[in-house]
Design a protein around this motif. Structure first.
Motif: not given
Length: 210
Positions: A78-80, A83, A97-98, A100, A183, A186, A190
């Motif tokens: 998942s990435v934050n 929003n 927001s997140e 997945k 997004i 990130n 990740e």
């Protein structure tokens, strides 16, 4: 958030020993060398990493074959991100927001080296509604403008039907483009960090005699 991303990039660059990665639309591939470990040793250490980093290694492992030197695991990452919906509903929507994703990690192992192929498969939630269109906006090599524009055109039509004013719709478009950039950035951080973790689990030696 931008400061966190910059710091993560700096840490990443210092921990992966200038490793070169091949970045494609939804896949990152990295090849790593370790001249001190043969195939069996690398295989055992990578399996140890999986057991430590996944809650249930048995459920995530799809293939685990020493003879071919292949390990395939599935998981969710998942990435934050900021929003963009906050523009539309400032009193209700959360600041961040997140998102997945289901992923598959294939690891190919030989004597003294291994390759990691980390692939995003699809979104791991139905909460976003336009899942297929949203997934098209995820392009790790940066070629995503057309997909994002198409997504925002569809959203604009629906927001207009919902009586959302032009000013808010335009601000939503701007924030959404920034969010998709965030997004994708990130995700790359990740995914590379996961590969670095696997590499470090093999190269780090004990200092306490164990």
């Amino acid at each position: 958030m931008k400061k966190i991303i910059i710091i993560a990039f700096l840490i990443l660059s210092n921990t992966i020993n200038a490793q070169e990665f091949k970045i494609e639309e939804k896949t990152i591939t990295g090849t790593f060398e370790n001249k001190e470990k043969n195939k069996s040793e690398l295989f055992a250490l990578i399996n140890k990493w999986i057991s430590i980093n996944y809650n249930s290694s048995k459920s995530v492992i799809q293939m685990n074959d020493l003879e071919s030197g292949t390990i395939i695991i599935k998981g969710i990452n998942s990435v934050n991100f900021k929003n963009p919906g906050k523009v539309l509903n400032p009193k209700i929507a959360t600041e961040f927001s997140e998102m997945k994703f289901n992923h598959i990690i294939e690891i190919n192992i030989k004597d003294n080296k291994f390759r990691i192929i980390y692939k995003l498969v699809d979104l791991a939630t139905d909460d976003y509604g336009y899942n297929a269109m949203t997934l098209e906006c995820i392009n790790l090599n940066g070629n995503r403008d057309l997909a994002v524009d198409k997504f925002l055109e569809t959203m604009d039509v629906n927001l207009k039907k919902g009586m959302i004013g032009k000013d808010k719709r335009e601000r939503y478009k701007v924030e959404s483009k920034l969010s998709f950039d965030e997004i994708n950035t990130n995700l790359i951080i990740e995914m590379k960090t996961t590969m670095s973790s696997i590499e470090n689990s093999i190269t780090v030696t004990s200092k306490d005699g164990w």
